[in-house]
Design an enzyme around this catalytic site. Sequence first.
Site, short mmCIF file in Angstrom:
data_model
loop_
_atom_site.label_atom_id
_atom_site.label_comp_id
_atom_site.label_asym_id
_atom_site.label_seq_id
_atom_site.Cartn_x
_atom_site.Cartn_y
_atom_site.Cartn_z
N GLU A 41 1.51 5.13 0.29
CA GLU A 41 0.13 5.36 -0.14
C GLU A 41 -0.37 4.23 -1.03
OE1 GLU A 41 2.71 7.88 -3.01
OE2 GLU A 41 2.77 7.25 -0.92
N ASP A 95 -3.01 2.78 -5.73
CA ASP A 95 -2.13 3.86 -5.31
C ASP A 95 -2.89 5.19 -5.40
OD1 ASP A 95 0.97 4.57 -4.87
OD2 ASP A 95 0.05 6.11 -6.15
N ASP A 136 -2.77 11.68 6.49
CA ASP A 136 -3.09 10.48 7.28
C ASP A 136 -4.59 10.21 7.26
OD1 ASP A 136 -0.45 10.20 7.87
OD2 ASP A 136 -0.59 10.95 9.93
N HIS A 160 0.52 16.74 6.67
CA HIS A 160 0.59 15.28 6.84
C HIS A 160 -0.58 14.73 7.66
CE1 HIS A 160 4.50 14.51 4.97
NE2 HIS A 160 4.87 15.70 5.45
N ASN A 183 -0.18 15.99 0.81
CA ASN A 183 0.62 16.23 2.02
C ASN A 183 1.21 17.64 2.03
OD1 ASN A 183 0.37 13.89 3.59
ND2 ASN A 183 1.94 12.82 2.43
#
Length: 329
Positions: A249, A206, A223, A219, A214
């Site tokens: 994630e 994670d 990504d 965002h 973010n």
Amino acid sequence: MAQKNLQDSSPSHGPEAAQTLIALMHAQSEVARLSEREQLLNTLLMSVNAVLWAFDWETRQVLYVSPAYERIFGRSADRLLVDCNQWRDSIYPDDLDYAERSLAEVLDKGAVEDREYRIIAADGQVRWLSDKCYVNRQAEPGQPVIIVGIAEDITDKKRMESELHRLATTDALTQSSNRRHFFECAHQEFAHARQRGQPLSFLMLDIDDFKIINDTYGHQEGDNVLQCIADSGRAALRRGDLFGRIGGEEFAAVFPGCTPQMALQVAERLQQQIQRMRFTHEGQTFGITVSQGLTCLSAADENVENLFSRADAAMYRAKREGKNRIVTA
């Protein structure tokens, strides 16, 4: 008297001559119809994107091949009629054994309708064929065994199937296995490990503080981070290992045949690669870390969910202990 004899010897125009003329006209009409049918058949054969063929099993000779052979294979039909190995030599090497075995099965089954194999056309392109074949056994003993078939070019269909499979099994953003496909494969590897008595390791990963990434950088940058994690995962893992994105994630990996020590080495290598990553956004440079949970197959495990649960708990323990670390369970 001479005049009478001359008249007697002139050609007759009676009923017999009329019948002959009618028969001749019928014959000419039939020839014309046959010619039209032949032209129609040739037109149909030219328009069909499938190879119709006939093969003498005993003499190993191709008796007939339709015009589509030259379009699909890119090779001379005349040469094929002389040497049947022209077809055989076009078959993709990995599929040759299957193609020959399945052709021979028609002698026992009478028909084989599920043959699919690849060929290499003269221009180097690999094409898929669906080659259905049937045996035409003559009633009289000693008559030749003729196999007839139809080979259809299904390359486009195979490409579409492959693309649909990719879309159904791949996470669109990271191009890793999606959650469903990952766990389908993980279940299979769990069953194999149980049957063979081999080790199996399960890893959960994670990204630390991903929400902050973010919120701070947007965002799109988030990504980009996910894509880079996926690239690192594929690079760090061994051939045959499974890797997938199973949540926002969160990523997971399965290491078939991997001892706990080997699995830890792979996880450490992945951790180091991620720690070295640097990202730049509007002049600001930042790095990322991940928390990992690692576990291995035990005798008490009944299914892959047991491993997933332990690895997931170990990962959250890594979060609580300060992040950027690997915890084993």
